[in-house]
Design a protein around this motif. Structure first.
Motif, PDB file in Angstrom:
ATOM      1  N   MET A 119      -7.347  55.538  44.406  1.00 19.77           N
ATOM      2  CA  MET A 119      -6.709  56.792  44.847  1.00 19.77           C
ATOM      3  C   MET A 119      -7.650  57.973  44.683  1.00 19.77           C
ATOM      4  N   LEU A 120      -8.316  58.016  43.525  1.00 23.35           N
ATOM      5  CA  LEU A 120      -9.243  59.117  43.249  1.00 23.35           C
ATOM      6  C   LEU A 120     -10.404  59.094  44.243  1.00 23.35           C
ATOM      7  N   ALA A 121     -11.000  57.909  44.442  1.00 23.29           N
ATOM      8  CA  ALA A 121     -12.160  57.796  45.318  1.00 23.29           C
ATOM      9  C   ALA A 121     -11.830  58.253  46.735  1.00 23.29           C
ATOM     10  N   ARG A 122     -10.639  57.871  47.220  1.00 21.96           N
ATOM     11  CA  ARG A 122     -10.253  58.227  48.586  1.00 21.96           C
ATOM     12  C   ARG A 122     -10.133  59.733  48.794  1.00 21.96           C
ATOM     13  N   ARG A 123     -10.015  60.471  47.696  1.00 20.95           N
ATOM     14  CA  ARG A 123      -9.853  61.919  47.805  1.00 20.95           C
ATOM     15  C   ARG A 123     -11.172  62.675  47.789  1.00 20.95           C
ATOM     16  N   LEU A 124     -12.277  61.963  47.590  1.00 15.76           N
ATOM     17  CA  LEU A 124     -13.565  62.665  47.559  1.00 15.76           C
ATOM     18  C   LEU A 124     -13.951  63.271  48.925  1.00 15.76           C
ATOM     19  N   PRO A 125     -13.828  62.535  50.052  1.00 15.92           N
ATOM     20  CA  PRO A 125     -14.218  63.159  51.325  1.00 15.92           C
ATOM     21  C   PRO A 125     -13.507  64.486  51.574  1.00 15.92           C
ATOM     22  N   GLY A 126     -12.247  64.585  51.130  1.00 19.10           N
ATOM     23  CA  GLY A 126     -11.471  65.804  51.342  1.00 19.10           C
ATOM     24  C   GLY A 126     -11.931  66.972  50.484  1.00 19.10           C
ATOM     25  N   LEU A 127     -12.773  66.705  49.483  1.00 16.75           N
ATOM     26  CA  LEU A 127     -13.290  67.789  48.637  1.00 16.75           C
ATOM     27  C   LEU A 127     -14.632  68.293  49.159  1.00 16.75           C
ATOM     28  N   LEU A 128     -15.230  67.544  50.086  1.00 18.14           N
ATOM     29  CA  LEU A 128     -16.556  67.906  50.590  1.00 18.14           C
ATOM     30  C   LEU A 128     -16.426  68.916  51.729  1.00 18.14           C
ATOM     31  N   PRO A 129     -17.484  69.713  51.988  1.00 13.86           N
ATOM     32  CA  PRO A 129     -17.419  70.666  53.096  1.00 13.86           C
ATOM     33  C   PRO A 129     -17.213  69.917  54.417  1.00 13.86           C
ATOM     34  N   PRO A 130     -16.542  70.545  55.397  1.00 12.31           N
ATOM     35  CA  PRO A 130     -16.381  69.881  56.692  1.00 12.31           C
ATOM     36  C   PRO A 130     -17.742  69.614  57.334  1.00 12.31           C
ATOM     37  N   LEU A 131     -17.813  68.618  58.189  1.00 11.50           N
ATOM     38  CA  LEU A 131     -19.076  68.293  58.867  1.00 11.50           C
ATOM     39  C   LEU A 131     -19.472  69.429  59.797  1.00 11.50           C
ATOM     40  N   SER A 132     -20.764  69.765  59.807  1.00 10.13           N
ATOM     41  CA  SER A 132     -21.247  70.720  60.802  1.00 10.13           C
ATOM     42  C   SER A 132     -21.312  69.996  62.147  1.00 10.13           C
ATOM     43  N   GLU A 133     -21.545  70.747  63.222  1.00  9.59           N
ATOM     44  CA  GLU A 133     -21.596  70.132  64.550  1.00  9.59           C
ATOM     45  C   GLU A 133     -22.706  69.086  64.615  1.00  9.59           C
ATOM     46  N   ARG A 134     -23.850  69.436  64.030  1.00 11.18           N
ATOM     47  CA  ARG A 134     -24.985  68.525  64.040  1.00 11.18           C
ATOM     48  C   ARG A 134     -24.685  67.245  63.243  1.00 11.18           C
ATOM     49  N   GLU A 135     -24.048  67.423  62.079  1.00 12.83           N
ATOM     50  CA  GLU A 135     -23.696  66.262  61.258  1.00 12.83           C
ATOM     51  C   GLU A 135     -22.678  65.378  61.970  1.00 12.83           C
ATOM     52  N   SER A 136     -21.757  66.044  62.661  1.00 21.26           N
ATOM     53  CA  SER A 136     -20.728  65.325  63.392  1.00 21.26           C
ATOM     54  C   SER A 136     -21.366  64.421  64.464  1.00 21.26           C
ATOM     55  N   LEU A 137     -22.379  64.933  65.159  1.00 17.71           N
ATOM     56  CA  LEU A 137     -23.079  64.121  66.160  1.00 17.71           C
ATOM     57  C   LEU A 137     -23.815  62.962  65.492  1.00 17.71           C
ATOM     58  N   GLU A 138     -24.409  63.225  64.325  1.00 17.42           N
ATOM     59  CA  GLU A 138     -25.137  62.163  63.605  1.00 17.42           C
ATOM     60  C   GLU A 138     -24.204  61.017  63.218  1.00 17.42           C
ATOM     61  N   VAL A 139     -23.032  61.380  62.674  1.00 18.99           N
ATOM     62  CA  VAL A 139     -22.066  60.362  62.256  1.00 18.99           C
ATOM     63  C   VAL A 139     -21.581  59.589  63.485  1.00 18.99           C
ATOM     64  N   THR A 140     -21.296  60.319  64.557  1.00 16.56           N
ATOM     65  CA  THR A 140     -20.827  59.684  65.798  1.00 16.56           C
ATOM     66  C   THR A 140     -21.865  58.706  66.322  1.00 16.56           C
ATOM     67  N   ARG A 141     -23.131  59.117  66.260  1.00 20.00           N
ATOM     68  CA  ARG A 141     -24.209  58.290  66.797  1.00 20.00           C
ATOM     69  C   ARG A 141     -24.302  56.943  66.072  1.00 20.00           C
TER      70      ARG A 141
END
Ligand SMILES: [Zn+2]
Length: 508
Positions: free
Chosen positions: A226-248
Motif C-alpha cells: 500500500m505504501l509503495a503504491r503511493r510513491l508515484p503520487g508524491l512525485l512531481p507530475p511528468l513534464s511534457e518531455r518526460e511524458s514523451l520519454e515514458v510513452t516512447r
C-alpha cells in the motif's frame, strides 16, 4: 527505374532512418532484399505482393531489388512492408515519384491490404522530426500515438488501396490533429488511506523529495505494498518531455494502451520475484525493454526482495548507478533508459511472522537475509521497518486524520525546488538534480554540517560501523531532510533522522 522511399525502424528506443531503395529492371521475375534484413523483413515480400493484388494493382513481371541502406545494422520488424510497396509502385511508374521526398512511410501490411500497427510508432515520429521530414504515413492504429510527437504531419493509413489513391490524387488522406496529452485527473491512491505507519510514511516523503531508494521490512499485511503504491503520487507530475520519454519506452515494448496513447502518469512497475534477468533489465533479439525501463521516471517495486534470484538482482547494480542499461548483441548493442526509483519490501523471516511467533530456524533466517547481496543492500538508501497497526490508529484513520498525498506532494515540490536552485538545472541527460545523485566529491560543499551534527555523525559512523558509501548516503538523506524543513545547514536533528532512516533497521 529506381525509387527511394524514406522509412524508420526501431533500434532500442530510437527510430533509425532507413532508405528503402527499390529498383525494377527487365529480366527474370526475381525479388531480392539486401541490406541485412532479418526474418520478418524478408518475409515482407509475400505480404506486399498479396496486399498489392488485393488492392487491384498488378505489377508486370520484372526483376526487383530492394536495398535497405545503410547496410551495416541488422534490421528487424515488419514496418518495411508499406515503404517497400510504395517503392515498387513508384519504381514501376504507378505513382508520381516526386511525392516521396519529404515523406516517410512505416507499417506492416496484411494479406488483405490492411495496414497493421507496429511497435514504437512515436519513436519513429520523433526521429522523423529530428531528420527534418514533414510527413509520416503510419497505420491508422498508430496515428493517435504518433501524432503526440511534435512537428510532423501524421497521416493514418487504413489500407494500401487508400494510400495509393492518396499518392495518385493527393487529397484522400488528411493529416491528423496533434494529440493533446489527456491529463488524468482521477486521483491516485492517497497516503491518508494508510493507517498508522508514521515512520514509513515519513520515509516515503523523504524518498520522494530526494529521489532516494527505500527498503521496507515488516510483517505481511503491515501495508508495505500500500505504501509503495503511493510513491508515484508524491512525485512531481511528468513534464511534457518526460511524458514523451515514458510513452516512447512503452510504445517500443508494444505495451501502449489504446485508451491512453500518451503516458501522463509516472509508471509503477511491480514485477513478480520469479522474473528472469532478461525480463527485469531487458532482453531478447532484437532486444526489448525490461521492467526497469518500463519503470523509467517512475517507481520499481520489488516485493519479497529476498525471493528474487540473486543473479537477477545483481543485474540492477549498473542501471542504478548510470540510469540506463546497455544490452549487447553479436553485431550491435542497444541502450535503454532506466532511471527508476526502487522501493523494495521484505518479511522479517521466511515464515513472515517475526518476533515471538516466528517458527523459523535461526539458520533459515540468516540464509533468507543473506540472499540479498551486500552491495545491493548498500545501494538502498533508506531502511525502515513497518509496524503492526494499533487499534487507536485504526480508529483515527476511520475519521480521515493524518496528512494526505496532496499536502505531502506540495512539500516534496518545495524541497525539489531548493535542490534545483542549489545544483542548477537538469544534467546532460535531462535528469533533475536530485540529492540522491549528488556526486561524492560535491558532498562536503552541498552538505554544510553544524558543529553538533558532525559530532553526531562521527558517533553514528563508529557505532554502526558505516562504510564510506553508507556515510555518503546518510549525508544525502540529511540534505533532503533539511530541504524538506527549508534549512540550508544540516543540524543535529536532521542528521539524527538521517541515521535513523539509514540504519534504524538493518537486516542480517
Ligand atoms: Zn519466521
Amino acid at each position: 527505374m529506381l525509387a527511394v522511399v524514406h522509412s524508420y525502424w526501431v533500434h532500442g528506443v530510437e527510430g533509425q532512418p532507413v532508405r528503402v531503395e527499390v529498383k525494377v529492371q527487365t529480366g527474370l521475375p526475381v525479388f531480392t532484399v539486401v541490406g541485412l534484413p532479418a526474418g520478418a523483413v524478408r518475409e515482407g515480400k509475400e505480404r506486399v505482393f498479396a496486399a498489392l493484388a488485393h488492392a487491384g494493382i498488378s505489377l508486370p513481371p520484372r526483376r526487383v531489388t530492394v536495398n535497405l541502406a545503410p547496410a551495416d545494422l541488422p534490421k528487424s520488424g515488419s514496418g518495411f512492408d508499406l515503404p517497400v510497396a510504395v517503392g515498387l509502385l513508384a519504381a514501376s511508374g504507378q505513382i508520381p515519384i516526386e511525392w516521396l521526398e519529404g515523406s516517410a512511410f512505416v507499417g506492416e501490411l496484411g494479406l488483405d491490404g490492411s495496414a497493421r500497427p507496429i511497435r514504437g510508432a512515436i519513436a519513429l515520429a520523433m526521429s522523423c522530426f529530428a531528420e527534418g521530414r514533414k510527413r509520416l504515413f503510419v497505420p491508422l492504429g498508430n496515428a493517435r500515438e504518433a501524432s503526440a510527437a511534435p512537428g510532423v504531419e501524421i497521416f493514418g493509413v487504413a489500407d494500401l488501396g487508400e494510400l495509393v489513391a492518396h499518392l495518385r490524387r493527393g487529397d484522400v488522406l488528411r493529416p491528423r490533429a496533434p494529440a493533446a496529452a489527456v491529463r488524468s485527473h482521477a486521483p491516485g491512491p492517497d497516503l491518508r488511506e494508510v493507517r498508522g505507519q508514521a515512520l514509513a510514511k515519513r520515509a516515503l516523503v523523504v524518498a520522494a523529495a530526494g529521489g532516494h531508494s527505500l527498503l521496507m521490512s515488516g510483517l505481511p499485511g503491515a501495508g508495505k505494498t500500500m505504501l509503495a503504491r503511493r510513491l508515484p503520487g508524491l512525485l512531481p507530475p511528468l513534464s511534457e518531455r518526460e511524458s514523451l520519454e515514458v510513452t516512447r519506452v512503452h510504445s517500443v515494448a508494444g505495451l501502449l494502451d489504446a485508451g491512453e496513447p500518451v503516458k501522463t502518469t509516472r509508471p509503477f512497475r511491480a514485477p513478480h520475484h520469479t522474473i528472469s534477468a532478461g525480463g527485469l533489465v531487458g532482453g531478447g533479439n532484437p532486444p526489448r525493454p525490461g521492467e526497469i525501463s518500463l519503470a523509467h521516471l517512475g517507481v520499481l517495486f520489488l516485493d519479497e526482495l529476498p525471493e528474487f534470484g540473486r543473479r537477477v538482482l545483481e543485474t540492477l547494480r549498473q542501471p542504478i548507478e548510470s540510469g540506463r542499461i546497455r544490452i549487447a548483441r553479436v553485431r550491435h548493442s542497444v541502450t535503454f533508459p532506466a532511471r527508476f526509483q526502487i522501493v523494495a519490501a521484505m518479511n522479517p523471516c521466511p515464515c513472515g511472522m517475526g518476533g515471538d511467533d516466528c517458527i523459523c530456524h535461526d539458520r533459515d533466517v540468516a540464509r533468507y537475509r543473506a540472499r540479498i547481496s551486500g552491495p545491493l543492500l548498500d545501494r538502498l538508501d533508506i531502511h525502515v521497518g513497518t509496524s503492526p497497526v494499533t487499534w487507536r490508529e485504526l480508529e483515527g484513520a476511520a475519521c480521515g486524520s493524518g496528512r494526505g498525498s496532496d499536502a505531502a506532494r506540495t512539500q516534496v515540490l518545495e524541497a525539489r525546488r531548493r535542490q534545483a536552485a542549489r545544483r542548477g538545472g537538469a544534467d546532460a541527460e535531462g535528469a533533475s538534480p536530485l540529492n540522491a545523485r549528488i556526486p561524492a566529491r560535491d558532498l562536503m560543499t552541498a552538505c554544510p554540517l553544524a558543529p553538533g551534527a558532525s559530532r553526531l555523525l562521527e558517533e553514528g559512523v563508529g557505532r554502526f560501523r558505516l562504510s564510506a558509501r553508507a556515510v555518503h548516503r546518510t549525508l544525502r538523506l540529511a540534505r533532503t531532510i533539511a530541504d524538506l524543513a527549508g534549512e540550508e545547514r544540516l543540524g543535529a536533528r536532521v542528521v539524527a533522522e538521517a541515521l535513523r532512516l539509514r540504519v534504524g533497521f538493518r537486516p542480517g
